[in-house]
Design a protein around this motif. Structure first.
Motif, PDB file in Angstrom:
ATOM      1  N   TRP A 183       0.813  -1.210   0.000  1.00 52.91           N
ATOM      2  CA  TRP A 183       0.000   0.000   0.000  1.00 52.91           C
ATOM      3  C   TRP A 183       0.846   1.259   0.000  1.00 52.91           C
ATOM      4  N   CYS A 184       2.034   1.171   0.561  1.00 49.46           N
ATOM      5  CA  CYS A 184       2.949   2.322   0.485  1.00 49.46           C
ATOM      6  C   CYS A 184       3.449   2.519  -0.945  1.00 49.46           C
ATOM      7  N   LEU A 185       3.684   1.413  -1.651  1.00 47.05           N
ATOM      8  CA  LEU A 185       4.093   1.517  -3.051  1.00 47.05           C
ATOM      9  C   LEU A 185       2.949   2.057  -3.911  1.00 47.05           C
ATOM     10  N   LEU A 186       1.725   1.682  -3.572  1.00 52.50           N
ATOM     11  CA  LEU A 186       0.558   2.183  -4.289  1.00 52.50           C
ATOM     12  C   LEU A 186       0.450   3.696  -4.143  1.00 52.50           C
ATOM     13  N   GLU A 187       0.505   4.170  -2.903  1.00 49.81           N
ATOM     14  CA  GLU A 187       0.342   5.604  -2.661  1.00 49.81           C
ATOM     15  C   GLU A 187       1.601   6.385  -3.036  1.00 49.81           C
ATOM     16  N   GLY A 188       2.764   5.838  -2.695  1.00 43.88           N
ATOM     17  CA  GLY A 188       4.010   6.514  -3.053  1.00 43.88           C
ATOM     18  C   GLY A 188       4.220   6.570  -4.550  1.00 43.88           C
ATOM     19  N   SER A 206       4.560  16.006   5.388  1.00 48.67           N
ATOM     20  CA  SER A 206       4.966  14.646   5.752  1.00 48.67           C
ATOM     21  C   SER A 206       6.287  14.274   5.084  1.00 48.67           C
ATOM     22  N   TYR A 207       6.527  14.793   3.888  1.00 47.60           N
ATOM     23  CA  TYR A 207       7.788  14.512   3.204  1.00 47.60           C
ATOM     24  C   TYR A 207       8.956  15.215   3.907  1.00 47.60           C
ATOM     25  N   GLN A 208       8.719  16.412   4.394  1.00 50.56           N
ATOM     26  CA  GLN A 208       9.749  17.127   5.140  1.00 50.56           C
ATOM     27  C   GLN A 208      10.079  16.384   6.432  1.00 50.56           C
ATOM     28  N   ASP A 232       0.121   4.381  11.967  1.00 49.75           N
ATOM     29  CA  ASP A 232       1.313   5.218  12.055  1.00 49.75           C
ATOM     30  C   ASP A 232       2.017   5.401  10.715  1.00 49.75           C
ATOM     31  N   TRP A 233       1.490   4.772   9.671  1.00 52.67           N
ATOM     32  CA  TRP A 233       2.093   4.917   8.343  1.00 52.67           C
ATOM     33  C   TRP A 233       1.085   5.382   7.297  1.00 52.67           C
ATOM     34  N   LEU A 234      -0.137   4.924   7.380  1.00 54.52           N
ATOM     35  CA  LEU A 234      -1.150   5.299   6.394  1.00 54.52           C
ATOM     36  C   LEU A 234      -2.484   5.592   7.076  1.00 54.52           C
ATOM     37  N   TYR A 235      -3.099   6.700   6.694  1.00 56.32           N
ATOM     38  CA  TYR A 235      -4.490   7.018   7.026  1.00 56.32           C
ATOM     39  C   TYR A 235      -4.761   7.188   8.515  1.00 56.32           C
ATOM     40  N   GLY A 236      -3.751   7.443   9.317  1.00 57.74           N
ATOM     41  CA  GLY A 236      -3.973   7.718  10.730  1.00 57.74           C
ATOM     42  C   GLY A 236      -2.783   7.327  11.585  1.00 57.74           C
ATOM     43  N   LEU A 247       2.895   8.990   6.415  1.00 58.14           N
ATOM     44  CA  LEU A 247       4.325   8.835   6.144  1.00 58.14           C
ATOM     45  C   LEU A 247       4.589   7.698   5.173  1.00 58.14           C
ATOM     46  N   GLY A 248       3.629   6.787   5.037  1.00 61.54           N
ATOM     47  CA  GLY A 248       3.780   5.699   4.074  1.00 61.54           C
ATOM     48  C   GLY A 248       3.856   6.192   2.644  1.00 61.54           C
TER      49      GLY A 248
END
Length: 309
Positions: A183-188, A206-208, A232-236, A247-248
């Motif tokens: 899912w991080c690869l999907l969004e990233g 979040s990128y900073q 803590d990584w996606l959507y909350g 951050l994901g």
């Protein structure tokens, strides 16, 4: 409302398969950019004080496919919409003229679509609908197309970058089992290619934070990436520290970027990023987390290659 908060509401609830199966145009010039629902909303809005019936019934009945896609879980029905509009009239008024300069954004979006066509000739182009809802969603991506909750907008800053991100989701066909990495690869990936074709970054904060805390975050991510737990990584977040949401997206972007930079044929690389067959092997080929994986495996007395099995 800040764009980052609007964007969070655009979490994709549909599978990659849905996005891959549509009848959208394969020409950037044929893409639909529909704003008629905004006009009909304000016609209904201005009838509220004089009408004996719910004026939003007609808004719903005569709405575009975007209204249909925005109804379930958002607008719900005309009565639900009427109740919220009556309660928040002043808030709705703030967006009355927000689409006045939309023609300039439409030209910009078509240029973005054309850029994607260059990078990925097989691209499909969903319509973009600007509709009015109940202040509970900045928009969504559905089988109807990209749908923007116009009442959430105070201006059009960042809208083209947002559309670019969502556009990429319709091209993606990422396989593999459900895990944080996928899912991080999907969004990233949507962030990376969206930025490539639009020149706009939509997750700057979040990128900073990610760049400032990269070492700590990479160490943590290596221990989490195989799990189907996104907190803590996606959507909350759990509020365990000062990290921002999503951050994901940053982590996925960095992995994608590392892979892209290693490839000589950049157009082929874009096709591969959109059609990842094995997220773990893609991560390995990117090399982005190698130092952290090696350290993690050494502490567990396992080999580097064992991590990817």
């Amino acid at each position: 409302m800040k764009l980052s908060l609007i964007f969070t509401t655009l979490f994709i609830l549909f599978s990659n398969f849905l996005f891959a199966q549509n009848n959208f145009s394969d020409s950037p010039l044929d893409a639909v950019f529909e704003t008629k629902d905004s006009k009909s909303f304000w016609e209904a809005f201005d009838k509220m004080e004089k009408s004996k019936q719910n004026p939003f019934i007609e808004y719903m009945q005569k709405g575009s496919p975007g209204i249909k896609g925005f109804t379930e879980n958002r607008i719900i029905n005309a009565d639900s919409l009427f109740a919220v509009v009556k309660k928040r009239k002043i808030d709705y008024e703030l967006s009355r003229n927000v689409l006045d300069s939309i023609s300039f954004k439409e030209k910009r979006v078509r240029a973005i679509y054309s850029a994607l066509k260059y990078w990925y000739p097989n691209a499909k182009f969903p319509p973009v609908y600007f509709v009015y809802g109940r202040f509970n969603s900045g928009g969504t991506s559905s089988s109807e197309g990209i749908i923007i909750g116009t009442e959430m907008l105070k201006n059009l800053d960042g809208v083209s970058g947002l559309i670019a991100h969502e556009l990429i989701h319709y091209q993606q066909n990422i396989k593999g089992k459900d895990m944080l990495l996928k899912w991080c690869l999907l969004e990233g990936g949507a962030d990376f290619i969206g930025e490539l074709i639009s020149g706009e970054s939509i997750h700057q904060f979040s990128y900073q934070y990610g760049a400032q805390n990269q070492d700590k975050l990479c160490q943590e991510f290596v221990t989490r990436l195989k799990k189907a737990d996104y907190q803590d990584w996606l959507y909350g977040t759990s509020k365990k520290d000062d990290r921002p949401n999503d951050l994901g997206y940053w982590m996925g972007y960095k992995i994608i970027e590392s892979y892209f930079n290693k490839q000589k044929d950049k157009q082929k690389a874009i096709a591969e990023i959109l059609n990842i067959k094995d997220p773990m092997q893609f991560l390995k080929q990117s090399g982005f987390l190698d130092v952290y994986i090696e350290k993690h495996q050494k502490s567990n007395k396992e080999s580097y290659d064992d991590f990817f099995k």
